[in-house]
Design a protein around this motif. Structure first.
Motif, PDB file in Angstrom:
ATOM      1  N   SER A  20       0.825  -1.209   0.000  1.00 42.69           N
ATOM      2  CA  SER A  20       0.000   0.000   0.000  1.00 42.69           C
ATOM      3  C   SER A  20       0.857   1.257   0.000  1.00 42.69           C
ATOM      4  O   SER A  20       0.508   2.257  -0.646  1.00 42.69           O
ATOM      5  CB  SER A  20      -0.941  -0.001   1.210  1.00 42.69           C
ATOM      6  OG  SER A  20      -1.940  -1.000   1.074  1.00 42.69           O
ATOM      7  N   THR A  21       1.975   1.223   0.713  1.00 43.11           N
ATOM      8  CA  THR A  21       2.880   2.377   0.706  1.00 43.11           C
ATOM      9  C   THR A  21       3.471   2.586  -0.680  1.00 43.11           C
ATOM     10  O   THR A  21       3.556   3.723  -1.178  1.00 43.11           O
ATOM     11  CB  THR A  21       4.010   2.189   1.739  1.00 43.11           C
ATOM     12  OG1 THR A  21       3.437   2.038   3.040  1.00 43.11           O
ATOM     13  CG2 THR A  21       4.964   3.370   1.745  1.00 43.11           C
ATOM     14  N   THR A  22       3.883   1.500  -1.326  1.00 39.37           N
ATOM     15  CA  THR A  22       4.402   1.589  -2.700  1.00 39.37           C
ATOM     16  C   THR A  22       3.357   2.212  -3.619  1.00 39.37           C
ATOM     17  O   THR A  22       3.647   3.139  -4.380  1.00 39.37           O
ATOM     18  CB  THR A  22       4.778   0.191  -3.228  1.00 39.37           C
ATOM     19  OG1 THR A  22       5.643  -0.466  -2.315  1.00 39.37           O
ATOM     20  CG2 THR A  22       5.448   0.291  -4.591  1.00 39.37           C
ATOM     21  N   ALA A  23       2.135   1.690  -3.543  1.00 35.58           N
ATOM     22  CA  ALA A  23       1.058   2.170  -4.410  1.00 35.58           C
ATOM     23  C   ALA A  23       0.744   3.637  -4.145  1.00 35.58           C
ATOM     24  O   ALA A  23       0.505   4.415  -5.077  1.00 35.58           O
ATOM     25  CB  ALA A  23      -0.191   1.312  -4.208  1.00 35.58           C
ATOM     26  N   TYR A  24       0.754   4.036  -2.882  1.00 37.52           N
ATOM     27  CA  TYR A  24       0.473   5.432  -2.529  1.00 37.52           C
ATOM     28  C   TYR A  24       1.483   6.374  -3.176  1.00 37.52           C
ATOM     29  O   TYR A  24       1.105   7.363  -3.827  1.00 37.52           O
ATOM     30  CB  TYR A  24       0.506   5.595  -1.009  1.00 37.52           C
ATOM     31  CG  TYR A  24       0.460   7.041  -0.545  1.00 37.52           C
ATOM     32  CD1 TYR A  24      -0.748   7.694  -0.354  1.00 37.52           C
ATOM     33  CD2 TYR A  24       1.638   7.757  -0.325  1.00 37.52           C
ATOM     34  CE1 TYR A  24      -0.793   9.027   0.051  1.00 37.52           C
ATOM     35  CE2 TYR A  24       1.607   9.087   0.081  1.00 37.52           C
ATOM     36  CZ  TYR A  24       0.392   9.716   0.265  1.00 37.52           C
ATOM     37  OH  TYR A  24       0.358  11.032   0.670  1.00 37.52           O
ATOM     38  N   HIS A  25       2.766   6.087  -2.991  1.00 34.51           N
ATOM     39  CA  HIS A  25       3.800   6.997  -3.507  1.00 34.51           C
ATOM     40  C   HIS A  25       3.845   6.995  -5.035  1.00 34.51           C
ATOM     41  O   HIS A  25       4.126   8.031  -5.650  1.00 34.51           O
ATOM     42  CB  HIS A  25       5.160   6.629  -2.921  1.00 34.51           C
ATOM     43  CG  HIS A  25       5.302   6.991  -1.469  1.00 34.51           C
ATOM     44  ND1 HIS A  25       5.350   8.287  -1.034  1.00 34.51           N
ATOM     45  CD2 HIS A  25       5.385   6.215  -0.357  1.00 34.51           C
ATOM     46  CE1 HIS A  25       5.470   8.315   0.287  1.00 34.51           C
ATOM     47  NE2 HIS A  25       5.496   7.072   0.718  1.00 34.51           N
ATOM     48  N   ARG A  28       0.729   9.031  -6.205  1.00 30.86           N
ATOM     49  CA  ARG A  28       0.907  10.456  -5.912  1.00 30.86           C
ATOM     50  C   ARG A  28       1.732  11.143  -7.008  1.00 30.86           C
ATOM     51  O   ARG A  28       1.623  12.357  -7.202  1.00 30.86           O
ATOM     52  CB  ARG A  28       1.586  10.596  -4.555  1.00 30.86           C
ATOM     53  CG  ARG A  28       1.451  11.959  -3.914  1.00 30.86           C
ATOM     54  CD  ARG A  28       1.886  11.924  -2.468  1.00 30.86           C
ATOM     55  NE  ARG A  28       3.271  11.451  -2.331  1.00 30.86           N
ATOM     56  CZ  ARG A  28       4.345  12.219  -2.418  1.00 30.86           C
ATOM     57  NH1 ARG A  28       4.206  13.512  -2.659  1.00 30.86           N
ATOM     58  NH2 ARG A  28       5.550  11.719  -2.261  1.00 30.86           N
ATOM     59  N   LEU A  35      -3.301  -2.261  -7.501  1.00 31.82           N
ATOM     60  CA  LEU A  35      -2.939  -2.880  -6.226  1.00 31.82           C
ATOM     61  C   LEU A  35      -3.831  -4.096  -6.019  1.00 31.82           C
ATOM     62  O   LEU A  35      -5.048  -3.965  -5.864  1.00 31.82           O
ATOM     63  CB  LEU A  35      -3.116  -1.859  -5.098  1.00 31.82           C
ATOM     64  CG  LEU A  35      -2.823  -2.303  -3.662  1.00 31.82           C
ATOM     65  CD1 LEU A  35      -1.394  -2.781  -3.507  1.00 31.82           C
ATOM     66  CD2 LEU A  35      -3.113  -1.142  -2.697  1.00 31.82           C
ATOM     67  N   LEU A  62       2.546   9.403   4.691  1.00 28.72           N
ATOM     68  CA  LEU A  62       1.321   9.025   3.983  1.00 28.72           C
ATOM     69  C   LEU A  62       0.147   9.937   4.334  1.00 28.72           C
ATOM     70  O   LEU A  62      -0.965   9.744   3.831  1.00 28.72           O
ATOM     71  CB  LEU A  62       0.946   7.571   4.292  1.00 28.72           C
ATOM     72  CG  LEU A  62       1.437   6.504   3.312  1.00 28.72           C
ATOM     73  CD1 LEU A  62       2.954   6.447   3.278  1.00 28.72           C
ATOM     74  CD2 LEU A  62       0.869   5.134   3.676  1.00 28.72           C
ATOM     75  N   ARG A 116      -5.583   4.859   1.937  1.00 29.70           N
ATOM     76  CA  ARG A 116      -4.731   6.014   1.607  1.00 29.70           C
ATOM     77  C   ARG A 116      -4.191   5.875   0.180  1.00 29.70           C
ATOM     78  O   ARG A 116      -4.097   6.859  -0.553  1.00 29.70           O
ATOM     79  CB  ARG A 116      -3.564   6.127   2.602  1.00 29.70           C
ATOM     80  CG  ARG A 116      -3.952   6.586   3.990  1.00 29.70           C
ATOM     81  CD  ARG A 116      -4.554   7.984   3.980  1.00 29.70           C
ATOM     82  NE  ARG A 116      -3.598   9.000   3.562  1.00 29.70           N
ATOM     83  CZ  ARG A 116      -3.928  10.100   2.885  1.00 29.70           C
ATOM     84  NH1 ARG A 116      -5.176  10.300   2.509  1.00 29.70           N
ATOM     85  NH2 ARG A 116      -2.999  11.001   2.571  1.00 29.70           N
ATOM     86  N   ALA A 117      -3.834   4.649  -0.210  1.00 30.44           N
ATOM     87  CA  ALA A 117      -3.343   4.424  -1.573  1.00 30.44           C
ATOM     88  C   ALA A 117      -4.431   4.728  -2.598  1.00 30.44           C
ATOM     89  O   ALA A 117      -4.180   5.352  -3.637  1.00 30.44           O
ATOM     90  CB  ALA A 117      -2.856   2.981  -1.722  1.00 30.44           C
ATOM     91  N   ALA A 122      -4.492   5.118  -6.606  1.00 31.86           N
ATOM     92  CA  ALA A 122      -4.265   3.724  -6.965  1.00 31.86           C
ATOM     93  C   ALA A 122      -5.594   2.995  -7.108  1.00 31.86           C
ATOM     94  O   ALA A 122      -6.585   3.348  -6.461  1.00 31.86           O
ATOM     95  CB  ALA A 122      -3.411   3.039  -5.893  1.00 31.86           C
TER      96      ALA A 122
END
Length: 425
Positions: A20-25, A28, A35, A62, A116-117, A122
């Motif tokens: 999810s962090t990968t997808a968020y950044h 953005r 995802l 995030l 968040r993603a 995403a």
């Protein structure tokens, strides 16, 4: 040149903290991200539920509200129990990290990060069980195959880049021939929730360096335990055993947990089966880069999939999120280049940067795991180290990997110097 209409610019397999962090950044920065998650949210995950300041920093990036009013329980540091000593160590005050940790169940923590993603742009699809890679003639991965929904409908998704954030099982890396390395540390952890009116709110995460049985208090049980208050009337209680211990793979870990808790004070509620909230669940902890390479043929490994759990303290969430952010930064730059040698040059920066950031530190951690696997060494370290608060503050910084990279105090400079001097794993 033939144009391929891909389903996404990047497919991220697994919507845990790393995915999810990968997808968020990525999202953005305007990257089209798909995802994929095999389960439905919210979903349970075996974890201690405790977050150090390293993970808190990633949550802040995030845009997550970490205030108590948003359902987070804050903690000031770590309480260490061992060698007849009970020591409370505050998280250090640093420029690089906040001075508080958090506790939250994975049941809604992972759901929160996935949302968040999605808010960043995403596309999240749940109920998608990835079964393998799609390979081009040159062996490069150009997508994944999957079974979708309860009917397990076959599907194929394509993208020029794929992120494997599918956890310790690492089914996608395994399909590419990336097996875990047996010469790197591995741990096993089990945990259970208990209702505990007197322990559920705590300013400290609690770590037990010595576990003793109620039946034979003189005998040390294998492993290391924790008690984390959840702030909702429950505690998360668990223990871990490292593969450097003679008990690894030869112990009934669930029985070991119950045996330890039987000796805790009755008012805590953990010695009474009636207070248990759910079963004892277990999971493996892949440590110290136990699966490499972290980039190959269009696939980047993030978090547990790449064996990024900290060997010193078993922390995985912070490193999953940090590696996800780094992977996203690298992919954004790579996708701006033409496919071929130029793009590959950018992607090669991912494993290279991981090695710079964590390679020496994980080497120290691998040595640490071998040392504490010896009960005699552990007893000496506990007996002579615990009574010295200054030494233990140094140990806390080392084990939690909390230092300022530039400047900082003498402890920071020593720890950073050791990590730089150690040959990278």
């Amino acid at each position: 040149m033939t144009t391929v209409d891909n389903d996404a610019d990047v497919i991220v397999v697994g919507a845990g903290p790393g995915g999810s962090t990968t997808a968020y950044h990525l999202a953005r920065h305007g990257v089209r991200v798909l995802l994929l998650e095999k389960t439905e949210f919210p979903r349970e995950k075996v974890c201690g539920d405790g977050l150090t300041p390293r993970a808190v920093k990633q949550l802040v990036k995030l845009g997550v509200d970490t205030s108590p009013g948003s359902g987070w329980l804050r903690n000031r540091g770590l309480r260490v129990i061992g060698g007849g000593v009970r020591l409370e160590l505050d998280w250090p005050d640093l420029a690089s990290f906040p001075n508080y940790g958090l506790v939250r169940t994975r049941l809604d923590f992972d759901d929160l990060l996935a949302k968040r993603a999605v808010e960043a742009g995403a596309e999240l699809r749940t109920g998608v069980n990835v079964t393998g890679p799609v390979l081009a003639e040159d062996g490069r991965v150009t997508g994944i195959t999957a079974e979708v929904g309860p009917d397990k409908t076959p599907a194929t998704f394509t993208a020029p880049l794929v992120v494997a954030s599918d956890g310790v099982s690492g089914r996608l890396p395994l399909a590419l021939g990336l097996a875990k390395r047996e010469d790197r540390p591995m741990g096993v952890a089990v945990r259970r929730y208990y209702r505990s009116p007197v322990r559920h709110e705590d300013d400290y995460l609690e770590s037990w360096l010595e576990l003793r049985s109620k039946e034979n208090p003189e005998k040390l049980l294998p492993g290391y335990g924790w008690i984390f208050g959840m702030g909702d009337g429950r505690v998360n209680v668990g223990l871990g055993v490292l593969n450097s211990s003679a008990a690894f793979g030869r112990t009934n870990y669930r029985r070991l947990l119950v045996d330890w808790l039987a000796g805790t004070p009755a008012e805590w509620g953990m010695a009474d089966e009636a207070n248990a909230d759910g079963p004892v669940l277990g999971a493996a902890l892949p440590m110290g880069f136990n699966r490499v390479p972290h980039y190959t043929r269009g696939v980047l490994l993030v978090g547990d999939s790449g064996g990024m759990v900290n060997p010193f303290n078993g922390e995985g969430i912070a490193y999953a999120m940090e590696s996800g952010e780094l992977a996203a930064e690298i992919m954004v730059q790579a996708l701006a280049r033409p496919a071929g040698p130029e793009r590959e040059r950018a992607l090669a920066g991912y494993p290279a940067e991981l090695k710079v950031r964590y390679g020496g530190y994980y080497r120290l951690g691998n040595v640490f795991v071998k040392l504490i696997g010896n009960p005699h060494v552990m007893r000496i370290a506990t007996k002579h180290g615990m009574p010295h608060p200054t030494l233990m503050r140094f140990v806390l910084k080392l084990m939690a990997n909390l230092t300022d990279p530039r400047g900082g105090d003498a402890m920071d400079r020593i720890i950073n110097g050791l990590a730089k001097a150690a040959p990278a794993v």
